[in-house]
Design an enzyme around this catalytic site. Structure first.
Site, PDB file in Angstrom:
ATOM      1  N   MET A  54       0.780  -1.292  -0.024  1.00  0.00           N
ATOM      2  CA  MET A  54      -0.143   0.055   0.071  1.00  0.00           C
ATOM      3  C   MET A  54       0.896   1.274  -0.171  1.00  0.00           C
ATOM      4  O   MET A  54       1.701   1.530  -0.836  1.00  0.00           O
ATOM      5  CB  MET A  54      -0.915  -0.112   0.959  1.00  0.00           C
ATOM      6  CG  MET A  54      -2.438  -0.304   0.534  1.00  0.00           C
ATOM      7  SD  MET A  54      -3.562   0.187   1.586  1.00  0.00           S
ATOM      8  CE  MET A  54      -3.850  -0.672   3.169  1.00  0.00           C
ATOM      9  N   CYS A  55       1.054   2.112   1.066  1.00  0.00           N
ATOM     10  CA  CYS A  55       1.400   3.220   1.226  1.00  0.00           C
ATOM     11  C   CYS A  55       0.623   4.444   1.002  1.00  0.00           C
ATOM     12  O   CYS A  55      -0.506   4.319   0.267  1.00  0.00           O
ATOM     13  CB  CYS A  55       2.655   3.592   0.229  1.00  0.00           C
ATOM     14  SG  CYS A  55       4.121   2.508   0.492  1.00  0.00           S
TER      15      CYS A  55
END
Lengths: 309, 225
Positions: A1-2
């Site tokens: 993700m991030c």
């Protein structure tokens, strides 16, 4: 993700609140990246000096006499302001290369986070809230800034693996996604003499842009070329001295939302990151198109350029 | 009407209250305030109730819906009305990627634009978009109808099965095995009903129909095991 957040101010009366607004946005993106967090902030610089933001695992030992040691080895005085594990060195512009060489010699374990006239980068491992508190991000003033919360996929959870990455003077990059051709590209860039410090995929993306611009490309051209040469998933937000840009790969799996009012242009991986901004209810909110380079500048009109297929 | 402050009371409390409604509940009207882009709002409903969300939402709003009407007075994040079975979801603003993905039934109305992968792998849902849709929409769509009053992005209907696609504006490119098809009277009739259901004033005669050419490997019986 991030998670990625970005804020570009059109109305400079908001400048004293830039750090507070970005910090709120960054903490909202904790779910997307609890491993590490970082922020690039563009503030005021002094004429004739360049800021080197450096980091140390043992800041008390490394930073205590650093300004004096550097000043002694260089023409002109170096000033230092220490913020937790980071320090900002104000170096005479003419002495920049010499300063980096001396720094590498006298403090080999000190890492350079960023270099630029107005850019400072702060990043560490830990929850975004604690990273923000360590560096007092919410009290920072600036014209624009970019933040990142990391959920590591391609390399270890370390300070050097955290974003943003400094790509060239006053330039930085944050990334949500994963590049799949980073190993071959890293070998190619190293042969070209580009300095790459980690096994991180995003650093290769950053180094690629640096190399393209060194070869004469503008930032916009470098970002367009990245659509051909980088394989994988990416939403990139880049910062420059005068503005910030956004580009998503043609598949555009990685989320992105933008909002614009008379006062600012904001970027968030999710709308949640934008909900506390002033006037968000009346903002123009949209999703940036895939394979399209957007750029906002304090010095010129905004541009949008769709890459020809 | 039940008013629920999502910021004050939290997502779990909202969804469990909505899940607790019986088939013949008398609490048929709900209003959710302060959604602030939260995820998974009004997911998994299975009662004939109406939920009005007063603002924009994050991921997966109104997923797996059955029977209920969910009306979002704002925009929705990725995966809105994903895997809907029945009921109706109305979005006043825009929808992010994969709206209505894998939906088996019900109706999704998007009054703004929808992003990429709208109706990907749809299996019987009807999706009516007042604006444009992004690339790779209706990828591997199996059944149901996708109506687009604006333009469609790249690779529309790639590897399509039996879903029907109606587009009024331009199509940037068609995906593999997706072709334009003749609009016969039964399609005009079907589209008229869909446009009324979606609250569109567009004329069915302005649309083109797209569907599967049935030329890919899996349509050839000689390739069956």
């Amino acid at each position: 993700m991030c998670g990625i957040v970005g804020l570009f101010l059109k109305d400079q009366s908001l400048a004293p609140q830039l750090g507070a607004m970005l910090t709120d946005m960054l903490i909202t993106m904790t779910d997307r990246g609890p491993d590490s967090a970082g922020i690039a902030i563009y503030g005021s610089g002094e004429d004739g000096t360049v800021k080197l933001t450096v980091q140390s695992a043992t800041p008390e030992a490394d930073f205590a006499t650093l300004a004096n040691d550097l000043s002694a080895a260089l023409q002109g005085a170096v000033a230092i302001s220490v913020v937790d594990t980071h320090a900002v060195l104000d170096v005479p512009a003419a002495e920049l290369d010499a300063a980096r060489a001396v720094l590498a010699e006298i403090r080999p374990t000190v890492r350079v986070m960023s270099q630029g006239e107005s850019l400072e980068i702060y990043k560490e491992v830990g929850l975004p809230r604690s990273v923000a508190e360590r560096f007092a991000l919410s009290s920072m003033t600036g014209t624009h800034g970019i933040g990142h919360t990391r959920m590591a996929t391609e390399s270890a959870v370390t300070t050097m693996g955290a974003h943003p990455f400094n790509t060239g003077s006053d330039q930085c990059l944050v990334h949500n996604g994963s590049l799949s051709n980073h190993n071959s590209l890293r070998r190619k860039l190293r042969r070209e003499g580009v300095h790459i410090q980690t096994e991180n995929d995003t650093e290769v993306g950053a180094a690629y842009l640096t190399w393209k611009m060194r070869e004469g490309a503008s930032l916009g051209q470098a970002l367009e070329a990245s659509l051909d040469d980088l394989d994988g998933f990416f939403t990139f937000v880049v910062g420059t001295k005068d503005g910030f840009g956004v580009v998503r790969d043609p598949i555009a799996c990685k989320p992105a939302v933008m909002a614009e009012t008379d006062q600012y242009v904001a970027f968030g991986s999710e709308y949640r990151a934008l909900v506390n901004l002033p006037g968000i209810e009346e903002a123009r909110v949209w999703e940036p198109e895939p394979a399209t380079v957007y750029f906002w500048s304090h010095d010129s009109a905004p541009t949008t350029h769709e890459k020809a297929a | 009407m039940q008013v629920f402050d999502l910021e004050a009371e939290g997502l779990r409390a909202l969804n469990s209250s909505l899940h607790g409604q019986a088939e013949n509940t008398n609490q048929t009207h709900w209003e959710v305030v302060n959604p602030k882009g939260s995820h998974a709002i009004a997911v998994g409903l299975d009662a004939p109730i109406e939920v009005n969300v007063k603002g924009s939402t994050g991921y997966y709003c109104a997923g797996m819906n059955q029977q209920a009407t969910v009306h979002v007075h704002g925009s929705v994040g990725p995966g809105a009305a994903e895997n809907m079975m029945s009921g109706m979801v109305i979005v006043e603003g825009d929808a992010s990627q994969y709206a209505g993905a894998t939906g088996h039934g019900g109706t999704l109305v998007i009054k703004g634009n929808a992003s990429s992968r709208c109706g990907i792998s749809m299996k019987g849902i009807d999706i009516i978009v007042h604006g444009n849709i992004g690339h790779m929409s209706a990828f591997m769509a199996q059944s149901g109808n996708l109506v687009v009053c604006g333009d469609a992005g790249d690779a529309l209907g790639d590897s399509l099965y039996e879903a029907r696609l109606f587009v009024r504006g331009s199509v940037k490119s068609l995906g593999a095995d997706c072709v334009e098809k003749e609009m016969r009277p039964e399609h005009i009739e079907l589209l008229s009903e869909l446009l009324i259901r979606g609250g569109c004033d567009a004329k069915p005669e302005e649309f083109k129909r797209y569907g599967s050419a049935r030329g890919l490997y899996n349509f050839n019986i000689d390739n069956a095991y």
